[in-house]
Design a protein around this motif. Structure first.
Motif, PDB file in Angstrom:
ATOM      1  N   GLU A 140      50.223  38.341  43.611  1.00 13.60           N
ATOM      2  CA  GLU A 140      51.559  38.571  43.085  1.00 13.60           C
ATOM      3  C   GLU A 140      51.118  39.145  41.644  1.00 13.60           C
ATOM      4  N   CYS A 149      51.100  44.713  49.587  1.00 16.36           N
ATOM      5  CA  CYS A 149      50.167  44.575  48.353  1.00 16.36           C
ATOM      6  C   CYS A 149      49.852  43.028  48.077  1.00 16.36           C
ATOM      7  N   ALA A 150      50.988  42.298  48.097  1.00 14.36           N
ATOM      8  CA  ALA A 150      50.949  41.058  47.553  1.00 14.36           C
ATOM      9  C   ALA A 150      50.080  40.270  48.438  1.00 14.36           C
ATOM     10  N   PHE A 176      46.518  41.454  47.615  1.00 18.08           N
ATOM     11  CA  PHE A 176      45.931  41.263  46.100  1.00 18.08           C
ATOM     12  C   PHE A 176      46.491  40.071  45.369  1.00 18.08           C
ATOM     13  N   PRO A 202      55.548  46.466  48.360  1.00 18.04           N
ATOM     14  CA  PRO A 202      54.941  45.272  47.472  1.00 18.04           C
ATOM     15  C   PRO A 202      54.636  44.127  48.263  1.00 18.04           C
ATOM     16  N   THR A 207      49.523  42.465  42.214  1.00 25.75           N
ATOM     17  CA  THR A 207      50.555  43.598  42.983  1.00 25.75           C
ATOM     18  C   THR A 207      51.400  44.093  42.014  1.00 25.75           C
TER      19      THR A 207
END
Length: 555
Positions: free
Chosen positions: A383, A377-378, A381, A374, A386
């Motif tokens: 929050e 990804c954050a 992308f 996560p 994600t």
């Protein structure tokens, strides 16, 4: 009846007055190509124009006499300089046929355009050259299609002589002229301090103008030109599709592994990168800019490239130096962030099954614990996006992602990156293309050949893992010691390309049907496999809707 011995004398007498340029009304009218005219006469062609030229390898073109060599793989090869330019000025189409590098050696290949991490002896700023590969079977009456290949390299590296780009086998298999073109890279092609934009894209326009005028002398058709390119080369083609003034120079396109998540740079983003470049070079005057060393330009370029996302997130991480939506030359974003124009050209859109694997496993050399997924990804992308990604069914751990009893999140990231930057964004583009009038055929390579350099990531050497660039040598037929699966795919792809070059449709008798994309189903065939690629996250209700592409999210 004329003796055949008199025909050369008649031919020579007819050539002399036609070949002389004359001033008319203050203008110099280019030389007429009498060889082309006379060699279209059956009797003349029979005796004086073997292999479609004046004699074998020598061809009379509108730019002058072209000389070539026989490539190791059998086609005639002609290196040529197609345009000239001053630093950070628009290029100009040549008026005469000249070899690259100022060379007199017809077998010498072009030096690359300036780029990092290669010896300075391997490049030249006077680099606007191409290599033509012509099947020996062509005659002046062949009216053969022309495939123009644009190399990749994130707009900062690459050349017409990169590994695997010998077009001899591809030219012969498709019975077409293959032109491999190079264009200005990096800051020299895209970050002109004087404000000139899209210089590299306009270089390619000059290359197409050159081909339009020269191709008939080699048996090619000026009206049957297909643009093909991989990665940044495909992005370059997408820019040309967005430029109305270039539309008449080609009739179809092949986009391989285009990172369509990235749209054209908006002017504000381009300005942010350009201002940083000017700050780093410390030059404001033309004389100072012209006096900059190539090494200092490349050093400043690298800093801009590396820092681009911090200058403006819309630049992205992968190829931040790229074509600009300037509103005059490139007039449409050609994506779903705004009104999509009416289109008509047929196109092929392909990706490979593991586009992002090399990048992910090269950046993260060791396994990544699942709990870090996560956060990574954050960082890419944000929050909100994600949350959508990690809660979706498409990026959950799979049995294949288990390493030493623990989940390795690199496998999930590789799938995620492949979908987001290449596969799903390409499918979205194909749907939009069809919706607005064009035909599109979509495919995914599930067999490939490890491109040199990809072996640095051991996973990319596995036969069932097809990484970014692993389609190049398949298309060109330049795989060394191909397996039976590779040989079969090379034959299939080249047959499909031959059909597409001739009629805009890749279907061939004896091969599985390749259904055209629709607005609801792109019918992506598995090249080297059977059936169609699974949709996965490439449903428009997920990417492009629930999670925006960068060209939507930032612009």
């Amino acid at each position: 009846m004329f003796s055949t011995l008199l025909i050369p004398l008649l031919f020579q007498a007819l050539l002399l007055p036609l070949a002389t340029a004359a001033p008319i009304g203050g203008l110099i009218i280019p030389k007429i190509n009498p060889a082309k005219i006379l060699c279209q006469m059956p009797l003349v062609e029979k005796f004086l124009c073997p292999a479609g030229g004046l004699n074998g390898l020598s061809r009379a073109t509108v730019f002058g006499t072209a000389s070539g060599v026989v490539d190791a793989d059998g086609a005639y090869r002609y290196p040529v300089k197609y345009a000239t330019s001053s630093r950070w000025a628009p290029s100009t189409l040549v008026s005469a046929w000249n070899l690259p590098n100022g060379s007199n050696n017809v077998s010498a290949l072009p030096l690359a355009c300036p780029q990092p991490d290669v010896p300075s002896t391997a490049y030249t700023e006077d680099c606007l050259s191409m290599v033509l590969y012509v099947p020996q079977s062509l005659t002046l009456n062949s009216n053969a299609p022309v495939l123009v290949w644009l190399h990749g390299g994130s707009f900062v590296v690459g050349s017409a002589t990169a590994t695997g780009l010998d077009g001899s086998k591809l030219a012969q298999a498709t019975n077409s002229i293959v032109a491999v073109v190079q264009y200005r890279l990096g800051a020299l092609g895209f970050l002109a301090p004087n404000g000139n934009t899209n210089l590299a894209v306009k270089d390619v326009v000059n290359a197409l103008e050159f081909i339009k005028r020269a191709a008939p002398a080699f048996g090619g058709s000026a009206s049957k030109v297909t643009l093909a390119g991989q990665s940044a080369g495909a992005t370059m083609i997408r820019a040309l599709l967005s430029a109305p003034s270039a539309s008449s120079l080609f009739r179809s396109t092949i986009l391989q592994s285009d990172p369509m998540n990235f749209g054209h740079l908006r002017p504000a983003t381009h300005t942010a990168l350009l201002n940083k470049f000017k700050e780093l070079t410390g030059c404001s005057s033309q004389s100072c800019q012209n006096g900059l060393s190539i090494s200092s330009i490349l050093a400043a370029q690298k800093t801009v490239y590396d820092s681009a996302p911090s200058l403006d997130p819309a630049a992205g991480n992968a190829q931040p130096i790229r074509p600009v939506l300037d509103g005059t030359f490139i007039t449409t974003p050609l994506d779903i962030s705004s009104t999509f124009p009416s289109v008509s050209k047929p196109l092929l859109v392909t990706s490979v099954s593991n586009e992002a694997t090399y990048a992910i496993y090269d950046i993260f050399r060791d396994p990544i614990p699942e709990e870090y997924f996560p956060d990574i990804c954050a960082a890419t992308f944000g929050e909100e996006r994600t949350t959508t990604v990690i809660s979706s069914p498409f990026y959950q751990p799979s049995p294949g992602s288990i390493v030493d009893g623990e989940v390795d999140a690199r496998a999930q990231l590789a799938i995620l990156g492949t979908d987001y930057l290449w596969k799903c964004s390409g499918w979205t583009f194909a749907r939009a293309w069809v919706q607005h009038g064009g035909n599109a055929f979509v495919g995914q390579y599930v067999v490939g050949a490890t491109y040199p350099g990809n072996e640095q990531v051991p996973l990319c050497t596995q036969s069932d893992v097809i990484c970014h660039q692993d389609d190049i040598q398949i298309v060109f037929g330049t795989v060394s010691n191909p397996t039976s699966a590779q040989s079969a795919l090379i034959t299939e792809v080249q047959q499909r390309y031959k059909a597409f070059l001739n009629n805009g449709n890749p279907n061939v008798a004896g091969l599985p049907n390749w259904a055209p994309a629709t607005t609801t189903d792109v019918h992506s065939i598995r090249l080297g496999g059977t059936g169609e690629a699974p949709i996965g996250a490439c449903d428009p209700t997920f990417w492009g809707s629930t999670v925006d592409y960068d060209y939507q999210y930032y612009n």
